[in-house]
Design a protein around this motif. Sequence first.
Motif, PDB file in Angstrom:
ATOM      1  N   SER A 105      -2.037 -40.506  28.133  1.00  0.00           N
ATOM      2  CA  SER A 105      -2.926 -41.650  27.919  1.00  0.00           C
ATOM      3  C   SER A 105      -3.092 -41.862  26.424  1.00  0.00           C
ATOM      4  CB  SER A 105      -4.308 -41.435  28.574  1.00  0.00           C
ATOM      5  OG  SER A 105      -5.008 -40.391  27.935  1.00  0.00           O
ATOM      6  N   GLY A 106      -3.397 -43.106  26.050  1.00  0.00           N
ATOM      7  CA  GLY A 106      -3.595 -43.418  24.644  1.00  0.00           C
ATOM      8  C   GLY A 106      -2.284 -43.663  23.921  1.00  0.00           C
ATOM      9  N   ARG A 107      -2.328 -43.527  22.589  1.00  0.00           N
ATOM     10  CA  ARG A 107      -1.175 -43.831  21.745  1.00  0.00           C
ATOM     11  C   ARG A 107      -1.062 -42.807  20.623  1.00  0.00           C
ATOM     12  NH1 ARG A 107      -1.554 -49.313  18.532  1.00  0.00           N
ATOM     13  NH2 ARG A 107      -2.291 -47.957  16.848  1.00  0.00           N
ATOM     14  N   ARG A 108       0.132 -42.301  20.435  1.00  0.00           N
ATOM     15  CA  ARG A 108       0.415 -41.301  19.396  1.00  0.00           C
ATOM     16  C   ARG A 108       1.323 -41.916  18.336  1.00  0.00           C
ATOM     17  NH1 ARG A 108       4.735 -37.557  18.249  1.00  0.00           N
ATOM     18  NH2 ARG A 108       4.026 -35.452  17.672  1.00  0.00           N
ATOM     19  N   ASP A 109       0.812 -42.104  17.127  1.00  0.00           N
ATOM     20  CA  ASP A 109       1.594 -42.615  16.000  1.00  0.00           C
ATOM     21  C   ASP A 109       1.844 -41.478  15.018  1.00  0.00           C
ATOM     22  OD1 ASP A 109       1.566 -45.159  17.052  1.00  0.00           O
ATOM     23  OD2 ASP A 109       0.035 -45.933  15.695  1.00  0.00           O
ATOM     24  N   VAL A 110       3.083 -41.373  14.534  1.00  0.00           N
ATOM     25  CA  VAL A 110       3.438 -40.343  13.567  1.00  0.00           C
ATOM     26  C   VAL A 110       4.450 -40.897  12.577  1.00  0.00           C
ATOM     27  CG1 VAL A 110       3.020 -38.380  15.122  1.00  0.00           C
ATOM     28  CG2 VAL A 110       5.291 -39.440  15.039  1.00  0.00           C
ATOM     29  N   ALA A 111       4.515 -40.260  11.415  1.00  0.00           N
ATOM     30  CA  ALA A 111       5.621 -40.450  10.476  1.00  0.00           C
ATOM     31  C   ALA A 111       6.428 -39.168  10.468  1.00  0.00           C
ATOM     32  CB  ALA A 111       5.091 -40.757   9.078  1.00  0.00           C
ATOM     33  N   VAL A 112       7.750 -39.292  10.514  1.00  0.00           N
ATOM     34  CA  VAL A 112       8.601 -38.106  10.544  1.00  0.00           C
ATOM     35  C   VAL A 112       9.673 -38.220   9.465  1.00  0.00           C
ATOM     36  CG1 VAL A 112       8.195 -37.632  12.994  1.00  0.00           C
ATOM     37  CG2 VAL A 112      10.091 -39.109  12.323  1.00  0.00           C
ATOM     38  N   GLY A 113      10.095 -37.073   8.956  1.00  0.00           N
ATOM     39  CA  GLY A 113      11.111 -37.086   7.914  1.00  0.00           C
ATOM     40  C   GLY A 113      11.817 -35.747   7.815  1.00  0.00           C
ATOM     41  N   TRP A 114      12.868 -35.713   6.987  1.00  0.00           N
ATOM     42  CA  TRP A 114      13.720 -34.538   6.864  1.00  0.00           C
ATOM     43  C   TRP A 114      14.039 -34.287   5.397  1.00  0.00           C
ATOM     44  CZ3 TRP A 114      14.007 -38.415  10.362  1.00  0.00           C
ATOM     45  CH2 TRP A 114      13.831 -38.057  11.711  1.00  0.00           C
ATOM     46  N   ILE A 115      14.255 -33.011   5.072  1.00  0.00           N
ATOM     47  CA  ILE A 115      14.360 -32.588   3.682  1.00  0.00           C
ATOM     48  C   ILE A 115      15.548 -31.650   3.488  1.00  0.00           C
ATOM     49  CG2 ILE A 115      13.210 -31.243   1.850  1.00  0.00           C
ATOM     50  CD1 ILE A 115      10.543 -32.040   3.225  1.00  0.00           C
ATOM     51  N   GLN A 116      16.288 -31.885   2.421  1.00  0.00           N
ATOM     52  CA  GLN A 116      17.187 -30.863   1.900  1.00  0.00           C
ATOM     53  C   GLN A 116      16.435 -30.148   0.794  1.00  0.00           C
ATOM     54  OE1 GLN A 116      21.164 -32.002   0.697  1.00  0.00           O
ATOM     55  NE2 GLN A 116      21.361 -30.242  -0.660  1.00  0.00           N
ATOM     56  N   SER A 117      16.267 -28.860   0.950  1.00  0.00           N
ATOM     57  CA  SER A 117      15.477 -28.086   0.002  1.00  0.00           C
ATOM     58  C   SER A 117      16.333 -27.631  -1.179  1.00  0.00           C
ATOM     59  CB  SER A 117      14.877 -26.862   0.701  1.00  0.00           C
ATOM     60  OG  SER A 117      14.133 -26.076  -0.203  1.00  0.00           O
TER      61      SER A 117
END
Length: 223
Positions: free
Chosen positions: A163-175
Amino acid sequence: MLICIPDILSGDQLEKLVAMMDRQQFIDGRETAGWAAAGVKENKQVAGNSKDYGAMQAMVTEALAANRFFAMAAMPRTMRPILFSRYTEGMGYGPHVDNALMGDHPQTRIDLAYTLFLSDPETYEGGELEIDEPAGTRAFKLPAGAAILYPANSVHQVAKVTSGRRDVAVGWIQSLVREADKRRILFELENLRATMFAESGKSAAFDTLTRNTSDLWRMWAET
């Protein structure tokens, strides 16, 4: 090494970003998944050509860069463009491993992934980020504005939102530091340096620790 980092975004930044996200065009999230993960991915993502997309990416990128704890833990060399994902009732993302290489000409090796939570956890049910570890699976549902940083080779999934809404920002990194154990050592040493300086100021012991930490950086960093 899993690290949860609070308050990446301030309340004002979060409110502005969520308002911008509500105005965007969305595409099927499977369009940005690898061939193996597409079959278990069900969400929506802000379209790359959508209005304000660049401004949204810049806001998150600047907030991450300004967070000293994130910088020490991730040691970014290259950061991939940020995706903004939305999960509504019935949506989730089954078990998968992120691609080891992303982008084209040149490709970027992916060492770390992060999820920045944009929705108040009280406003949706389900939607936990579940990450497999040797000791078992751990579930994370962080406050809005907080992020989790984790190894990109982890098997992970997003539980279905009920139920409801899940908003996210996602990303990836080369260390800058390829190996996880070396990143952990440097992370702990840098935290120790900060603690030592805060407690005792600059001293001979602090200088010795700094010299040895710097030597490890010179041996292990890939610039």
